[in-house]
Design an enzyme around this catalytic site. Structure first.
Site, PDB file in Angstrom:
ATOM      1  N   LEU A 304       0.839  -1.187   0.000  1.00  0.00           N
ATOM      2  CA  LEU A 304       0.000   0.000   0.000  1.00  0.00           C
ATOM      3  C   LEU A 304       0.877   1.240   0.000  1.00  0.00           C
ATOM      4  CD1 LEU A 304      -2.865   1.176   0.313  1.00  0.00           C
ATOM      5  CD2 LEU A 304      -2.468   1.180   2.770  1.00  0.00           C
ATOM      6  N   VAL A 308       1.128   4.100  -3.029  1.00  0.00           N
ATOM      7  CA  VAL A 308       0.881   5.513  -2.787  1.00  0.00           C
ATOM      8  C   VAL A 308       2.108   6.324  -3.143  1.00  0.00           C
ATOM      9  CG1 VAL A 308       0.539   7.199  -0.980  1.00  0.00           C
ATOM     10  CG2 VAL A 308      -0.796   5.109  -0.990  1.00  0.00           C
ATOM     11  N   SER A 309       3.245   5.829  -2.683  1.00  0.00           N
ATOM     12  CA  SER A 309       4.449   6.629  -2.860  1.00  0.00           C
ATOM     13  C   SER A 309       4.819   6.710  -4.333  1.00  0.00           C
ATOM     14  CB  SER A 309       5.585   6.022  -2.061  1.00  0.00           C
ATOM     15  OG  SER A 309       5.744   4.687  -2.436  1.00  0.00           O
ATOM     16  N   LYS A 353      22.460   5.223   1.893  1.00  0.00           N
ATOM     17  CA  LYS A 353      23.270   5.342   3.102  1.00  0.00           C
ATOM     18  C   LYS A 353      23.032   4.128   3.989  1.00  0.00           C
ATOM     19  CE  LYS A 353      23.734   8.743   6.836  1.00  0.00           C
ATOM     20  NZ  LYS A 353      23.180  10.060   7.170  1.00  0.00           N
ATOM     21  N   ASP A 444      24.943  19.829  12.709  1.00  0.00           N
ATOM     22  CA  ASP A 444      26.195  19.613  11.981  1.00  0.00           C
ATOM     23  C   ASP A 444      26.168  20.323  10.625  1.00  0.00           C
ATOM     24  OD1 ASP A 444      28.767  18.716  11.763  1.00  0.00           O
ATOM     25  OD2 ASP A 444      28.240  16.688  11.126  1.00  0.00           O
TER      26      ASP A 444
END
Ligand SMILES: *[C@@H]1O[C@H](CO)[C@@H](O)[C@H](O)[C@H]1NC(C)=O
Ligand SMILES: *[C@@H]1O[C@H](CO)[C@@H](O)[C@H](O)[C@H]1NC(C)=O
Ligand SMILES: *[C@@H]1O[C@H](CO)[C@@H](O)[C@H](O)[C@H]1NC(C)=O
Ligand SMILES: *[C@@H]1O[C@H](CO)[C@@H](O)[C@H](O)[C@H]1NC(C)=O
Ligand SMILES: *[C@@H]1O[C@H](CO)[C@@H](O)[C@H](O)[C@H]1NC(C)=O
Ligand SMILES: *[C@@H]1O[C@H](CO)[C@@H](O)[C@H](O)[C@H]1NC(C)=O
Ligand SMILES: *[C@@H]1O[C@H](CO)[C@@H](O)[C@H](O)[C@H]1NC(C)=O
Ligand SMILES: *[C@@H]1O[C@H](CO)[C@@H](O)[C@H](O)[C@H]1NC(C)=O
Ligand SMILES: *[C@@H]1O[C@H](CO)[C@@H](O)[C@H](O)[C@H]1NC(C)=O
Length: 614
Positions: A304, A308-309, A353, A444
């Site tokens: 899901l 959506v993304s 990363k 930072d």
């Protein structure tokens, strides 16, 4: 003949004549609007176009300003927008100032505002005029004003003049009718003459008098006005992603068309659920099923989210195999820096990363934020076997600011680009400081955590050390030598003013071209205060000696704007955190410097569109 009919006859004639003269001025043309230069015309003149913000590239004043070669304040002021850095919504109306001139071509003179446009991959005269410039010009006119350019063969990076249609009122209109501007307006399919007239507070007849009865969509109208109307602007709130806490609500929201906030919420909750799930499941019945377990068991929720993304926020769940393949099994050749790898998945390049479980701190913070000046997180991958989490970010093409200022890049950044980078970073910081609850402190900020994209726009990266919450006290000192605020070193107080300090150091780097800390361990900020002491002339002289040589060679017109940025930098590194400006003040002050730069660079024109210093 008695006098009455005669009078009628004469006035009818006058009306016809009047009409004829008006309309003859604004004949539609495929190659622009003709103009004459005589002592009754007022070319060149300042005028405006009505432009509509559009997705995806023109939803902030900076990119629209770049398109029209004006500063953000020059748009925000006439457009009744209070903050020059606030995001725009599609179709939001803006008044953009242009300088209209009468330009001879080989046959006749036509009036337009010449704008430089740098060609990018996929651009054509037609696309740029109809899409980016929204039919404020047309491709036939572009061909006329660029007679030497072959439209079918334009190299990427070539600069082409786009003639934005415009007209200047003549002296008669100015004095008798009090018409100060003829605003260029492109008719929209939803418009009719009366809706346009009411937008500009004029009578329909006045528009018709000047333009004839043009009402076809995408025709150009010149709206005669004595002063700009005040636009009513929507109150755009930057999404702080903390909207409603109701899970069911969000799921219902999913089925009935999602807003970004809804997506953010689903992601927040989804990830939290996911986290809890992974935590439990990983410890529990995990043997044999490996990475697939999570996706299988939680299949519904995960797919899901992926669905959506895909269409909205590109927030994806990646598979570990996908990432391995993309990075040649995390080969050292794919390392960008540290544990960040470059990988290509489905034709798209990402920065990946690798992190331990504590990646959740960064994930948690990045979920809440969504801003063009922060590096966007595209998705993630969880590898329970190694207790590792991978965060997948957008890949920012042009590397870090550090590499541009101190690295091996052959070109030096010019002042305009540096200033724009400074504003971008300030803007991103303002967003995390002011629009997240609880506030996020990056902790930072440094030039190597500022990434530069293909348009030379800056994005803040690496929220790995970021902390939510204000005035927290930390035990472990983190951060980077040369950028750390003194109070943090002394008592570990974390506040937004600590980012302001580090940002001040980044400004000093931008101006001086030197590193925050040199090989002998001398910090840059130590030498900055002295530069701004004494009279204006002394400041100017000292700054010239202190700043980057590449900038000294630039036109003298940037000096004033550099001095004002230097003043911001020095204020940011004030010893007393309470005396440092807030990010809101900084953004405002930097935009002002941008404005000064635009004002002064007009005259001796260092090609403002060029990225590099000579
Ligand atoms: C000025 O423009 C108006 C409207 O276009 C026109 O009627 C008038 O004749 C012009 N005046 C001069 C002096 O050109
Ligand atoms: C404009 O120029 C014409 C001749 O070219 C002259 O007769 C007229 O007086 C001038 N008008 C003004 C306002 O200077
Ligand atoms: C410009 O005009 C063309 C038709 O000539 C139209 O298809 C296009 O949508 C217009 N562009 C904008 C941004 O309105
Ligand atoms: C003017 O230029 C256009 C295109 O550049 C060309 O087609 C036309 O023949 C030229 N006209 C004259 C009179 O030179
Ligand atoms: C013009 O458009 C407005 C809404 O945009 C509508 O209310 C009005 O009735 C229209 N007028 C005409 C004459 O079509
Ligand atoms: C425009 O107005 C003229 C008369 O002023 C009329 O003859 C013509 O038909 C009109 N055109 C349109 C498209 O309405
Ligand atoms: C202009 O902006 C101000 C502040 O944003 C707002 O109060 C005002 O209503 C706006 N003007 C119009 C005509 O909407
Ligand atoms: C978003 O942030 C603003 C302040 O920046 C706050 O007033 C608002 O309540 C927040 N929205 C939500 C839904 O929490
Ligand atoms: C456009 O480019 C020309 C030549 O490259 C330059 O002289 C001019 O100043 C530029 N205009 C703007 C607004 O940048």
């Amino acid at each position: 003949m008695n006098p009455k009919p005669k009078l009628i006859y004469v006035s009818a004639l006058l009306i016809i004549l009047h009409h004829h003269l008006y309309t003859s001025q604004a004949q539609p043309s495929t190659t622009g609007y003709t103009c004459t230069t005589s002592n009754t015309t007022t070319y060149p003149c300042q005028t405006y176009v009505l432009y509509r913000a559009q997705s995806p590239d023109f939803l902030d004043l900076a990119s629209i300003g770049d398109l029209f070669s004006v500063s953000r304040l020059m748009i925000s002021k006439p457009s009744n927008i209070s903050s020059p850095t606030s995001p725009l919504i599609p179709d939001q109306n803006l008044f953009i100032p242009i300088t209209c001139s009468c330009n001879p071509t080989n046959t006749t003179s036509i009036s337009y505002a010449p704008l430089n446009y740098t060609f990018q991959a996929g651009d054509t005269f037609y696309i740029v005029s109809t899409k980016y410039f929204e039919n404020l010009t047309d491709y036939q006119s572009v061909e006329v004003v660029n007679p030497t350019v072959i439209p079918t063969d334009i190299p990427v990076g070539a600069t082409v003049i786009f003639p934005i249609f415009c007209m200047c009122p003549n002296t008669t209109l100015k004095t008798n009718n009090k018409i100060n501007y003829l605003v260029t307006y492109v008719i929209q399919p939803s418009d009719n003459l009366s809706s346009i007239a009411s937008k500009f507070n004029v009578k329909t007849q006045q528009i018709v008098d000047f333009n004839g009865n043009k009402t076809e969509p995408f025709d150009t109208l010149f709206i005669p006005i004595s002063q700009l109307p005040e636009l009513s602007q929507p109150n755009v709130v930057q999404s702080n992603g903390t909207h409603n806490e109701d899970h069911d609500g969000a799921v219902i929201g999913l089925s009935i068309g999602l807003g970004i906030c809804g997506v953010a919420l689903v992601l927040v909750l989804g990830l939290w659920g996911y986290r809890e799930f992974v935590r439990k499941e990983v410890v529990g019945d995990f043997e044999g099923n490996k990475g697939a377990l999570v996706l299988k068991n939680k299949g519904e929720e995960v797919s899901l989210m992926a669905d959506v993304s895909d269409c909205l926020d590109k927030y994806r769940v990646f598979g570990i195999e996908e990432l391995r393949e993309a990075t040649d099994g995390f080969d050292s050749r794919c390392v960008i820096e540290g544990s960040v790898y470059k990988g290509c998945i489905g034709g798209e390049v990402f920065a990946i990363k690798k992190m331990k479980w504590n990646a959740y701190d960064e994930l948690k913070i990045l979920q809440k934020v969504n801003h063009g000046n922060l590096v966007r997180i595209e998705g993630f991958c969880i590898e329970p076997e190694e207790a590792t989490c991978y965060l997948v970010y957008e890949y920012v093409e042009n590397g870090s600011l550090h590499s541009w200022l101190h690295g091996d890049k052959p070109q030096k950044l010019n002042w305009k680009t540096r200033l724009r980078i400074a504003i971008d970073v300030a803007n991103g910081l303002q967003y995390v400081h002011e629009h997240t609850r609880p506030r996020v402190v990056h902790k930072d900020i440094k030039s190597s955590n500022i990434l530069i994209d293909s348009n030379m726009r800056a994005k803040i990266a690496n929220f790995g050390l970021a902390k939510s919450g204000c005035n927290a006290i930390t035990v472990h000192i983190v951060g980077t030598q040369g950028y750390i605020a003194p109070e943090y070193l002394v008592d570990g107080v974390v506040s937004t003013k600590m980012d302001v300090y580090s940002f001040g150091v980044v400004l000093l780097e931008l101006i001086s071209g030197r590193e925050a800390i040199d090989e002998q361990g001398r910090v840059l900020w130590a030498s900055a205060g002295r530069v701004m002491e004494g009279s204006e002339e002394e400041k100017m002289r000292r700054l010239k000696g202190w700043m980057d040589e590449a900038l000294v060679r630039e036109s003298s017109s940037s000096m004033e704007s550099m001095i004002s940025v230097m003043a911001v930098a020095v204020a940011c590194i004030h010893k007393d955190p309470s005396r440092r400006p807030s990010t809101v003040d900084i953004v405002y002050a930097l935009c002002k410097s941008d404005d000064i730069f635009f004002d002064t660079s007009e005259e001796d024109g260092p090609s403002a569109s060029q990225v590099m210093a000579r």
